[in-house]
Scaffold this motif. Structure first.
Motif, short mmCIF file in Angstrom:
data_model
loop_
_atom_site.label_atom_id
_atom_site.label_comp_id
_atom_site.label_asym_id
_atom_site.label_seq_id
_atom_site.Cartn_x
_atom_site.Cartn_y
_atom_site.Cartn_z
N VAL A 1 0.85 -1.18 0.00
CA VAL A 1 0.00 0.00 0.00
C VAL A 1 0.89 1.24 0.00
O VAL A 1 1.93 1.27 0.63
N GLN A 2 0.48 2.26 -0.77
CA GLN A 2 1.19 3.53 -0.80
C GLN A 2 0.39 4.56 -0.02
O GLN A 2 -0.83 4.58 -0.09
N LEU A 3 1.11 5.40 0.71
CA LEU A 3 0.46 6.36 1.60
C LEU A 3 0.88 7.78 1.24
O LEU A 3 2.05 8.03 0.93
N GLN A 4 -0.07 8.70 1.34
CA GLN A 4 0.19 10.11 1.05
C GLN A 4 -0.43 10.94 2.15
O GLN A 4 -1.66 11.02 2.25
N ALA A 5 0.41 11.56 2.97
CA ALA A 5 -0.08 12.41 4.06
C ALA A 5 -0.20 13.85 3.59
O ALA A 5 0.59 14.32 2.76
N SER A 6 -1.18 14.55 4.13
CA SER A 6 -1.39 15.96 3.78
C SER A 6 -2.09 16.66 4.92
O SER A 6 -2.58 16.02 5.86
N GLY A 7 -2.16 17.99 4.82
CA GLY A 7 -2.92 18.77 5.79
C GLY A 7 -2.09 19.55 6.78
O GLY A 7 -2.65 20.28 7.60
N GLY A 8 -0.78 19.41 6.73
CA GLY A 8 0.06 20.16 7.65
C GLY A 8 0.08 21.65 7.32
O GLY A 8 -0.42 22.08 6.28
N GLY A 9 0.64 22.41 8.24
CA GLY A 9 0.72 23.84 8.02
C GLY A 9 1.11 24.55 9.29
O GLY A 9 1.51 23.93 10.28
N LEU A 10 0.97 25.87 9.26
CA LEU A 10 1.28 26.72 10.40
C LEU A 10 -0.01 27.05 11.13
O LEU A 10 -1.00 27.48 10.51
N VAL A 11 -0.01 26.86 12.43
CA VAL A 11 -1.19 27.14 13.23
C VAL A 11 -0.75 27.77 14.55
O VAL A 11 0.34 27.47 15.04
N CYS A 21 -4.45 11.02 5.46
CA CYS A 21 -3.52 10.05 4.89
C CYS A 21 -4.32 9.20 3.91
O CYS A 21 -5.18 8.42 4.32
N ALA A 22 -4.04 9.39 2.63
CA ALA A 22 -4.73 8.65 1.58
C ALA A 22 -3.90 7.44 1.18
O ALA A 22 -2.69 7.55 0.96
N ALA A 23 -4.56 6.31 1.07
CA ALA A 23 -3.89 5.07 0.74
C ALA A 23 -4.31 4.59 -0.64
O ALA A 23 -5.46 4.77 -1.04
N SER A 24 -3.40 4.00 -1.34
CA SER A 24 -3.71 3.40 -2.63
C SER A 24 -2.99 2.06 -2.71
O SER A 24 -2.04 1.80 -1.99
N GLY A 25 -3.46 1.24 -3.58
CA GLY A 25 -2.84 -0.06 -3.74
C GLY A 25 -3.75 -1.17 -3.24
O GLY A 25 -4.90 -1.25 -3.63
N ARG A 26 -3.23 -1.96 -2.34
CA ARG A 26 -3.96 -3.13 -1.91
C ARG A 26 -5.08 -2.78 -0.93
O ARG A 26 -5.27 -1.63 -0.58
#
Length: 123
Positions: A1-11, A21-26
């Motif tokens: 499975v491949q994972l892609q994290a997002s949503g970080g930033g300055l707060v 975290c979006a997953a693709s693959g199996r």
């Protein structure tokens, strides 16, 4: 499975962020998932981990009551809702996954990692 994290930033301190975290693959529903973070010069530590169904989630004391992990297996996505953020929460956040029936708390138990997303808590 491949994972892609997002949503970080300055707060600002006391603010909120939601990481994805979006997953693709199996088949994602076969995977237990964890969120980890790593601040500069420090070890990579767990912040949340859940079973493949999401029926149980572990949180360390440092984030308990402030962070909430959830997952949507139909959308192959896990989330980390972070509230009441503190400067000490500043780090690169990673999602990780592995096949298995339990909840896994150690980074050494995970075999699939996303690329990380930076969270900076600062005024």
């Amino acid at each position: 499975v491949q994972l892609q994290a997002s949503g970080g930033g300055l707060v600002q301190p006391g603010g909120s962020l939601r990481l994805s975290c979006a997953a693709s693959g199996r088949t994602f529903s076969s995977y237990a998932v964890g969120w980890f973070r790593q601040a500069p010069g420090k070890e990579r530590d767990i912040v949340a981990a859940t079973t493949r169904s999401g029926g149980y989630t572990y949180y360390p004391d440092s984030v308990k009551g402030r962070f909430t992990m959830s997952r949507n297996n139909a959308e192959n996505t896990v989330y980390l809702q972070m509230n009441s953020l503190e400067p000490e929460d500043t780090a690169v956040y990673y999602c990780a996954a592995r096949e298995g029936v339990s909840v896994y708390r150690s980074k050494n138990e995970y075999f699939n990692w996303g690329q990380g997303t930076l969270v900076t808590v600062s005024s």
